[in-house]
Scaffold this active site. Structure first.
Site, PDB file in Angstrom:
ATOM      1  N   ASN A  66       0.802  -1.227   0.000  1.00  0.00           N
ATOM      2  CA  ASN A  66       0.000   0.000   0.000  1.00  0.00           C
ATOM      3  C   ASN A  66       0.836   1.279   0.000  1.00  0.00           C
ATOM      4  OD1 ASN A  66      -2.493   1.715   0.791  1.00  0.00           O
ATOM      5  ND2 ASN A  66      -1.053   2.060   2.474  1.00  0.00           N
ATOM      6  N   TYR A  72       3.359   9.138 -11.252  1.00  0.00           N
ATOM      7  CA  TYR A  72       2.326   8.530 -10.402  1.00  0.00           C
ATOM      8  C   TYR A  72       1.364   7.645 -11.207  1.00  0.00           C
ATOM      9  CZ  TYR A  72      -1.259   7.934  -6.861  1.00  0.00           C
ATOM     10  OH  TYR A  72      -2.155   7.373  -5.991  1.00  0.00           O
ATOM     11  N   LYS A  78       0.968   3.420 -11.279  1.00  0.00           N
ATOM     12  CA  LYS A  78      -0.271   2.700 -10.975  1.00  0.00           C
ATOM     13  C   LYS A  78      -0.722   1.826 -12.146  1.00  0.00           C
ATOM     14  CE  LYS A  78      -0.569   4.211  -6.746  1.00  0.00           C
ATOM     15  NZ  LYS A  78      -0.308   3.314  -5.610  1.00  0.00           N
TER      16      LYS A  78
HETATM   17  P1  NAD Z   1      -0.578   8.786   2.872  1.00  0.00           P
HETATM   18  O1  NAD Z   1       0.394   9.781   2.372  1.00  0.00           O
HETATM   19  O2  NAD Z   1      -1.614   9.187   3.864  1.00  0.00           O
HETATM   20  O3  NAD Z   1       0.192   7.501   3.440  1.00  0.00           O
HETATM   21  C1  NAD Z   1       1.262   6.953   2.719  1.00  0.00           C
HETATM   22  C2  NAD Z   1       1.871   5.805   3.476  1.00  0.00           C
HETATM   23  O4  NAD Z   1       3.020   5.395   2.764  1.00  0.00           O
HETATM   24  C3  NAD Z   1       2.326   6.196   4.870  1.00  0.00           C
HETATM   25  O5  NAD Z   1       2.064   5.135   5.766  1.00  0.00           O
HETATM   26  C4  NAD Z   1       3.838   6.377   4.732  1.00  0.00           C
HETATM   27  O6  NAD Z   1       4.560   5.999   5.891  1.00  0.00           O
HETATM   28  C5  NAD Z   1       4.150   5.402   3.609  1.00  0.00           C
HETATM   29  N1  NAD Z   1       5.344   5.858   2.916  1.00  0.00           N
HETATM   30  C6  NAD Z   1       5.543   7.048   2.295  1.00  0.00           C
HETATM   31  N2  NAD Z   1       6.795   7.104   1.832  1.00  0.00           N
HETATM   32  C7  NAD Z   1       7.397   5.932   2.174  1.00  0.00           C
HETATM   33  C8  NAD Z   1       8.690   5.382   1.984  1.00  0.00           C
HETATM   34  N3  NAD Z   1       9.625   6.048   1.312  1.00  0.00           N
HETATM   35  N4  NAD Z   1       8.937   4.149   2.476  1.00  0.00           N
HETATM   36  C9  NAD Z   1       8.001   3.445   3.130  1.00  0.00           C
HETATM   37  N5  NAD Z   1       6.753   3.898   3.339  1.00  0.00           N
HETATM   38  C10 NAD Z   1       6.467   5.138   2.868  1.00  0.00           C
HETATM   39  O7  NAD Z   1      -1.234   8.181   1.565  1.00  0.00           O
HETATM   40  P2  NAD Z   1      -2.618   7.453   1.277  1.00  0.00           P
HETATM   41  O8  NAD Z   1      -3.500   8.435   0.625  1.00  0.00           O
HETATM   42  O9  NAD Z   1      -3.091   6.689   2.451  1.00  0.00           O
HETATM   43  O10 NAD Z   1      -2.112   6.463   0.132  1.00  0.00           O
HETATM   44  C11 NAD Z   1      -1.934   5.082   0.337  1.00  0.00           C
HETATM   45  C12 NAD Z   1      -1.968   4.417  -1.013  1.00  0.00           C
HETATM   46  O11 NAD Z   1      -3.216   4.708  -1.646  1.00  0.00           O
HETATM   47  C13 NAD Z   1      -0.882   4.893  -1.970  1.00  0.00           C
HETATM   48  O12 NAD Z   1      -0.393   3.789  -2.702  1.00  0.00           O
HETATM   49  C14 NAD Z   1      -1.629   5.835  -2.889  1.00  0.00           C
HETATM   50  O13 NAD Z   1      -1.037   5.930  -4.158  1.00  0.00           O
HETATM   51  C15 NAD Z   1      -2.984   5.175  -2.948  1.00  0.00           C
HETATM   52  N6  NAD Z   1      -4.083   6.049  -3.357  1.00  0.00           N
HETATM   53  C16 NAD Z   1      -4.455   7.113  -2.600  1.00  0.00           C
HETATM   54  C17 NAD Z   1      -5.513   7.899  -3.029  1.00  0.00           C
HETATM   55  C18 NAD Z   1      -5.987   9.079  -2.237  1.00  0.00           C
HETATM   56  O14 NAD Z   1      -6.837   9.834  -2.758  1.00  0.00           O
HETATM   57  N7  NAD Z   1      -5.549   9.280  -1.022  1.00  0.00           N
HETATM   58  C19 NAD Z   1      -6.170   7.619  -4.222  1.00  0.00           C
HETATM   59  C20 NAD Z   1      -5.757   6.519  -4.958  1.00  0.00           C
HETATM   60  C21 NAD Z   1      -4.715   5.737  -4.512  1.00  0.00           C
END
Ligand code: NAD
Length: 247
Positions: free
Chosen positions: A90, A155, A159
């Site tokens: 994730n 990005y 994906k």
């Molecule tokens: P967030 O920024 O709230 O959390 C990101 C997580 O990734 C955190 O736990 C952080 O510790 C970890 N992380 C970041 N950099 C890191 C690194 N270098 N090494 C290890 N861990 C690392 O993001 P989110 O919105 O919860 O996103 C989680 C996933 O969901 C991602 O893959 C993101 O692409 C995907 N996503 C998010 C959304 C959205 O709208 N929030 C939409 C589609 C997909």
């Protein structure tokens, strides 16, 4: 739904990942979550322990782009907890830089976490899953894996790659009873989205048929379903949780 299962969740310190951690714990799993730094892992652990008492929970922070560190972390987990049933890839970062000044280092940083880390973590767990004759690998994709996005090229590229990895590994690992699926969230209420300016987020919301952004819990619910035996014949799927957004 996950009683007796051992789950590893990368990027579990906040946002969607933490919602997955909480949902898996609430459904009886032992959960090991990964974060990027000691401090954020400790803070997440503190917050989780305020709500969950009688659970088995551990936080770790291996460098997810380093094969050796990932392998060592998975080996430690198997030694401590006996197995790994579920891996959730994730952890991810987003960006919205213009392609006209898109630097190689940024491209590498996004791909290293969003794609390479998923590859390394999956590679590190499959020997254990194969040996036990079952396993579930879940990847966090995104709605941009369908439509692309008009900035931050790495990005959506990452994906699209995750969808390809999901479908390919589902075919390759299916005979070993390892299911591989992805969840593709739409705009979800996490730090990643809170960082976007109002002029970006407001028109986005107006364009979503359900007229709101999603909550991390709504995404985590699909991760629960896919990790559980209810999804026993689902592999190679990319399931959208996006309110039918086409942003
Ligand atoms: P967030 O920024 O709230 O959390 C990101 C997580 O990734 C955190 O736990 C952080 O510790 C970890 N992380 C970041 N950099 C890191 C690194 N270098 N090494 C290890 N861990 C690392 O993001 P989110 O919105 O919860 O996103 C989680 C996933 O969901 C991602 O893959 C993101 O692409 C995907 N996503 C998010 C959304 C959205 O709208 N929030 C939409 C589609 C997909």
């Amino acid at each position: 739904m996950l009683s007796g299962k051992v789950a590893v969740v990368t990027g579990g310190t906040r946002g969607i990942g933490r919602a997955i951690v909480e949902t898996y714990l609430a459904n009886g799993a032992t959960v090991i979550f990964f974060g990027s730094r000691k401090e954020t892992v400790e803070e997440a652990m503190r917050l989780l322990k305020e709500h969950f008492f009688d659970v088995t929970l551990e936080g770790m922070y291996p460098n997810l782009s380093n094969e050796r560190e990932v392998e060592d972390a998975m080996a430690v987990i198997v030694k401590r907890y006996g197995k790994i049933d579920i891996l959730v890839n994730n952890a991810g970062i987003s960006d919205s830089h213009s392609f006209y000044d898109y630097e190689e280092t940024l491209f590498d940083r996004v791909m290293d976490l969003n794609v390479k880390a998923a590859y390394l973590c999956s590679k590190a767990v499959i020997p254990y899953m194969k040996e036990q004759g079952s396993g579930v690998i879940l990847n966090t994709s995104s709605m941009v894996s369908q439509y692309g996005q008009p900035a931050g090229v790495a990005y959506p590229t990452s994906k699209f790659a995750i969808n390809g990895m999901t479908k390919s590994l589902a075919r390759e690992l299916g005979p070993d009873q390892i299911r591989v699926n992805a969840v593709a969230p739409g705009v979800t209420n996490t730090d990643m989205v809170k960082a976007l300016p109002e002029q970006v987020i407001d028109p986005l919301i107006k364009s979503i048929p359900l007229r709101r952004i999603g909550e991390p819990q709504e995404v985590a619910n699909t991760f629960l379903f896919l990790a559980s035996d209810l999804a026993s014949y689902i592999t190679g799927a990319v399931i959208a949780v996006d309110g039918a957004a086409m942003c």
